[in-house]
Design a protein around this motif. Sequence first.
Motif, PDB file in Angstrom:
ATOM      1  N   THR A   1     -12.109   3.027   0.370  1.00 56.15           N
ATOM      2  CA  THR A   1     -10.523   3.280   0.026  1.00 56.15           C
ATOM      3  C   THR A   1     -10.311   1.744  -0.597  1.00 56.15           C
TER       4      THR A   1
ATOM      5  N   LYS B   1      -8.280   1.465  -4.192  1.00 53.36           N
ATOM      6  CA  LYS B   1      -7.005   0.747  -4.158  1.00 53.36           C
ATOM      7  C   LYS B   1      -7.117  -0.234  -5.356  1.00 53.36           C
ATOM      8  N   GLN B   2      -8.333  -0.924  -5.309  1.00 54.50           N
ATOM      9  CA  GLN B   2      -8.127  -1.966  -6.309  1.00 54.50           C
ATOM     10  C   GLN B   2      -8.333  -1.435  -7.797  1.00 54.50           C
TER      11      GLN B   2
ATOM     12  N   ASN C   1      -1.429  -8.174  -5.849  1.00 54.98           N
ATOM     13  CA  ASN C   1      -1.716  -6.917  -5.309  1.00 54.98           C
ATOM     14  C   ASN C   1      -1.999  -7.448  -3.675  1.00 54.98           C
TER      15      ASN C   1
ATOM     16  N   PHE D   1      -7.866  -0.607   5.118  1.00 58.96           N
ATOM     17  CA  PHE D   1      -8.164  -1.182   3.514  1.00 58.96           C
ATOM     18  C   PHE D   1      -8.737  -2.632   3.718  1.00 58.96           C
TER      19      PHE D   1
ATOM     20  N   ASN E   1       0.736  -1.311   0.028  1.00 58.87           N
ATOM     21  CA  ASN E   1       0.095   0.102   0.051  1.00 58.87           C
ATOM     22  C   ASN E   1       0.922   1.264   0.076  1.00 58.87           C
TER      23      ASN E   1
ATOM     24  N   ASP F   1      -5.147  -0.178  -8.768  1.00 62.14           N
ATOM     25  CA  ASP F   1      -3.864  -1.270  -8.958  1.00 62.14           C
ATOM     26  C   ASP F   1      -4.230  -1.944 -10.244  1.00 62.14           C
TER      27      ASP F   1
ATOM     28  N   LYS G   1      -4.022   6.483  -6.788  1.00 67.55           N
ATOM     29  CA  LYS G   1      -4.623   5.916  -5.657  1.00 67.55           C
ATOM     30  C   LYS G   1      -4.533   7.013  -4.545  1.00 67.55           C
ATOM     31  N   ASN G   2      -3.358   7.499  -4.073  1.00 70.59           N
ATOM     32  CA  ASN G   2      -3.353   8.455  -2.987  1.00 70.59           C
ATOM     33  C   ASN G   2      -3.938   9.786  -3.264  1.00 70.59           C
TER      34      ASN G   2
END
Length: 237
Positions: free
Chosen positions: A90, A94-95, A202, A176, A39, A98, A45-46
């Motif tokens: 979140t 992220k997914q 991931n 997450f 992460n 990724d 993402k961020n």
Amino acid sequence: MKQFLIAASLAVFAVGAVQAAGGPAPKKTGIEGEGYVWNAEGGEKNEALTLKGDLKKGKEVYEICGACHLPSGAGRPDGTFPQLAGQHSTVLIKQMADIRAGLRDNPTMYPFAATMTDAQDLADVSAYIESLCVPVDHGKYDEADKMLQIAKGRTLYKKECQECHGDNGEGVKDKFYPVIAGQHYAYLLRQMTEIRDGHRRNANPDMVKIISKYSDKDLVAISAYQSSLKMPGSMCK
């Protein structure tokens, strides 16, 4: 006939989306690769995590997602497409990030994820999906030994899964950890098997360590129990 037309339309759109994106995402170093951080800070993402999601715009972005995951976010009971409704924003960010970056392999979803223009799109659609109620009706383990498997799965879940995913499968947003209540049995089993066997690049390394020792029968039992979980006040028909 209607289903065929929808499938054909999606296939045409997917080809166009891949071409527009310049081809599938490059396969970047995954969980076992040198220098990979599960992460890591920075990147799209961020940026998306710092933005406020707009529900109205998110609903518009989600229209293309609804073709597979359904307008309700319920996914498919056979596990081909996961239940998304009520998932932590979140986790969704992220997914999707990724997949877009080539850190998670999902050739079916990549063409659609690639159509999102920027981090704001990710924030908007994730906020909208999170706002949807979790469907009560979903794919569950339904074999003759159902109660036996659920009982075994409950024991395993409470021993090592409950700390992260919660008593009712609610997960932890700021860590997450995904919501698993309302998720389809077949999808849960497939994802845990892929994580155990090193195919989900991931995956959280802490989960990889825990799940690596489980047999196929163990994973069936855990998935059977997880798919029976319900979050009070968050689920709907």
